[in-house]
Design a protein around this motif. Structure first.
Motif, mmCIF file in Angstrom:
data_model
loop_
_atom_site.group_PDB
_atom_site.id
_atom_site.type_symbol
_atom_site.label_atom_id
_atom_site.label_comp_id
_atom_site.label_asym_id
_atom_site.label_seq_id
_atom_site.Cartn_x
_atom_site.Cartn_y
_atom_site.Cartn_z
ATOM 1 N N ASN A 209 24.393 36.788 -5.080
ATOM 2 C CA ASN A 209 25.071 37.982 -4.590
ATOM 3 C C ASN A 209 25.931 38.567 -5.715
ATOM 4 O OD1 ASN A 209 26.941 39.788 -3.381
ATOM 5 N ND2 ASN A 209 26.605 38.809 -1.400
ATOM 6 N N HIS A 210 25.565 39.771 -6.104
ATOM 7 C CA HIS A 210 26.247 40.490 -7.182
ATOM 8 C C HIS A 210 27.759 40.615 -6.933
ATOM 9 C CE1 HIS A 210 26.751 44.117 -9.768
ATOM 10 N NE2 HIS A 210 27.551 44.498 -8.799
ATOM 11 N N VAL A 211 28.147 40.860 -5.696
ATOM 12 C CA VAL A 211 29.567 41.063 -5.373
ATOM 13 C C VAL A 211 30.358 39.767 -5.602
ATOM 14 C CG1 VAL A 211 31.194 41.606 -3.525
ATOM 15 C CG2 VAL A 211 29.096 42.927 -3.754
ATOM 16 N N GLY B 175 29.511 37.553 -7.674
ATOM 17 C CA GLY B 175 29.550 37.438 -9.144
ATOM 18 C C GLY B 175 30.785 38.114 -9.720
ATOM 19 N N HIS B 176 31.151 39.272 -9.160
ATOM 20 C CA HIS B 176 32.329 39.996 -9.658
ATOM 21 C C HIS B 176 33.606 39.157 -9.560
ATOM 22 C CE1 HIS B 176 31.194 43.996 -10.893
ATOM 23 N NE2 HIS B 176 30.548 44.266 -9.774
ATOM 24 N N ILE B 177 33.678 38.266 -8.578
ATOM 25 C CA ILE B 177 34.889 37.432 -8.518
ATOM 26 C C ILE B 177 34.697 36.144 -9.331
ATOM 27 C CG2 ILE B 177 35.851 38.420 -6.421
ATOM 28 C CD1 ILE B 177 34.785 36.254 -4.803
ATOM 29 N N VAL C 277 36.692 45.339 -5.501
ATOM 30 C CA VAL C 277 36.738 46.798 -5.555
ATOM 31 C C VAL C 277 35.654 47.288 -6.511
ATOM 32 C CG1 VAL C 277 39.073 47.414 -4.821
ATOM 33 C CG2 VAL C 277 38.753 46.434 -7.070
ATOM 34 N N SER C 278 34.503 47.647 -5.957
ATOM 35 C CA SER C 278 33.418 48.143 -6.804
ATOM 36 C C SER C 278 33.091 49.560 -6.363
ATOM 37 C CB SER C 278 32.204 47.229 -6.675
ATOM 38 O OG SER C 278 31.635 47.366 -5.407
ATOM 39 N N GLY C 279 32.025 50.119 -6.918
ATOM 40 C CA GLY C 279 31.636 51.464 -6.516
ATOM 41 C C GLY C 279 31.339 51.527 -5.029
ATOM 42 N N THR D 181 33.223 45.862 -15.108
ATOM 43 C CA THR D 181 32.024 46.644 -14.781
ATOM 44 C C THR D 181 30.814 45.709 -14.809
ATOM 45 O OG1 THR D 181 32.116 47.317 -17.092
ATOM 46 C CG2 THR D 181 32.867 48.907 -15.490
ATOM 47 N N ASP D 182 29.682 46.175 -14.270
ATOM 48 C CA ASP D 182 28.535 45.288 -14.079
ATOM 49 C C ASP D 182 28.074 44.652 -15.390
ATOM 50 O OD1 ASP D 182 28.670 45.906 -11.441
ATOM 51 O OD2 ASP D 182 27.057 47.389 -11.487
ATOM 52 N N ASN D 183 27.805 43.356 -15.337
ATOM 53 C CA ASN D 183 27.421 42.608 -16.538
ATOM 54 C C ASN D 183 26.652 41.351 -16.140
ATOM 55 O OD1 ASN D 183 29.384 40.173 -16.380
ATOM 56 N ND2 ASN D 183 30.675 41.956 -15.969
HETATM 57 ZN ZN ZN Z 1 29.199 45.877 -9.427
#
Ligand code: ZN
Ligand code: KG4
Length: 347
Positions: A112-114, A116-118, A137-139, A309-311
């Motif tokens: 899950n990409h979200v 991943g952000h954390i 808090v993403s797009g 940002t996405d990476n």
């Molecule tokens: Zn993202």
């Protein structure tokens, strides 16, 4: 296996990205963006983004391996974002990752990409304390999550009932004539404006709605109020004070996010707040969260801009967490899920 080495691949939206993480160490991080190709349409065009992923996939992965001084045989596992995101974009990354995993006989995790952000904050701040709170808090997402165990158990504490914060910024930015994505433009102009110049509502903070939704967010009223204000100015033939509009909007959004996040930390007894997603690059939000954190005795962990940002690093980092926790890899036929729910960590 003490320090798993994971190749992370990301293609949810307009960034094709690949990275290698060993344990908590980032060995390479390659990002190719198709943003410029979308700017003139005022938003990401899925078909164009998918084509760009197909072009950038092999070069990105090759570069990530080369910069880490490795080849595919050296990685322990491959992790790839399988949602949420644009279906065509996800399909390119997931198909590519599956082909690599099959050819090199490596386990693969559809993640899950979200989340991943954390997860990515561990590269800077180390492992999560138990039972921590996370603000995403993403797009497309604005949510508070309770992270019991990032590899196995995440719960949604609150979420936006309408627009995400990033969406709200992008929509106001369009009214002000900024190119897509407008968030960074609002950020820049807000730095020179008066945050109290315009009264901007703070959605779901007052009265009954606030009591009923202590951890939920609503930003569509904010967007509408700012839009009406701009229209009224224009109709009266007055100049729109762009810096003040941006500063007032940014202050309202950042204040609501920081207040609700701190209240959540108090409720859950968390002394740490993890922050992630593209919108966490926003300087007004970063300042507000650090200010409130200091006041409430909460350590706020916001990644450096490049990791907001996405990476691929965020995907690889979550992959490492899954390997370390002994979570079973995804089946070879795992699906993409463009609406992947936030409490589902991997396939
Ligand atoms: Zn993202
Ligand atoms: O997480 P992300 O890269 O993509 C999604 O997964 O959605 O987030 C992109 C969002 C966009 O709405 C963009 O305008 C916003 O993050 N953004 C910012 C800033 N940098 C990126 N918004 C406000 N200020 C910024 N500095």
């Amino acid at each position: 296996m003490s320090e798993p080495v994971v190749l992370g691949i990301e293609s949810t939206c307009d960034e094709t990205a690949a990275a290698i993480v060993r344990g908590r160490e980032l060995l390479s991080n390659v990002v190719a963006s198709s943003m410029e190709e979308h700017a003139r349409y005022g938003g990401v065009i899925p078909e164009i983004a998918s084509r760009a992923h197909a072009e950038a996939f092999v070069p990105c992965v090759s570069k990530a391996l080369a910069e880490a001084n490795m080849d595919l045989a050296d990685v322990d596992a491959i992790a790839v974002s399988t949602g949420p995101g644009l279906a065509g974009c996800l399909a390119v990354g997931v198909s590519g990752a599956k082909a690599l995993a099959w050819a090199a006989n490596k386990p693969i995790y559809g993640i899950n990409h979200v989340i991943g952000h954390i997860a990515v904050t561990q590269l800077q701040f180390g492992p999560f304390p138990p039972d921590t709170l996370a603000l995403i808090v993403s797009g497309g997402h604005t949510s508070l999550l309770h992270v019991q165990d990032v590899a196995r158990h995440v719960d949604v504490v609150g979420t936006t009932l309408d627009d995400a914060a990033g969406e709200c910024f992008d929509k106001v930015a369009r009214l002000l004539g900024f190119p897509y994505p407008g968030g960074p433009h609002i950020d820049r102009h807000a730095q020179n404006g008066d945050p109290h110049a315009i009264r901007v509502p703070q959605g779901l903070t007052q009265g009954q709605a606030g009591a009923r939704h202590p951890y939920d967010f609503s930003f569509s009223g904010v967007k509408t109020a700012v839009a009406r204000w701009i229209e009224t100015q224009q109709a009266a033939g007055r100049d729109v004070p762009v810096d003040d509009v941006c500063a007032s909007l940014a202050d309202s959004v950042a204040t609501v996010l920081a207040r609700k996040a701190m209240r959540g930390c108090e409720q859950y007894g968390s002394k740490t707040l993890i922050v992630g997603g593209g919108f966490s690059a926003n300087s007004q939000l970063r300042a507000k969260l650090l200010e409130y954190g200091e006041r409430c005795g909460v350590e706020v962990r916001i990644p450096r801009i490049k990791l907001c940002t996405d990476n691929g690093a965020m995907v690889a980092m979550l992959g490492v967490n899954l390997v370390e926790a002994g979570v079973a890899p995804s089946a070879p036929d795992f699906a993409i899920d463009s609406a992947m729910p936030m409490d589902k960590i991997s396939m």
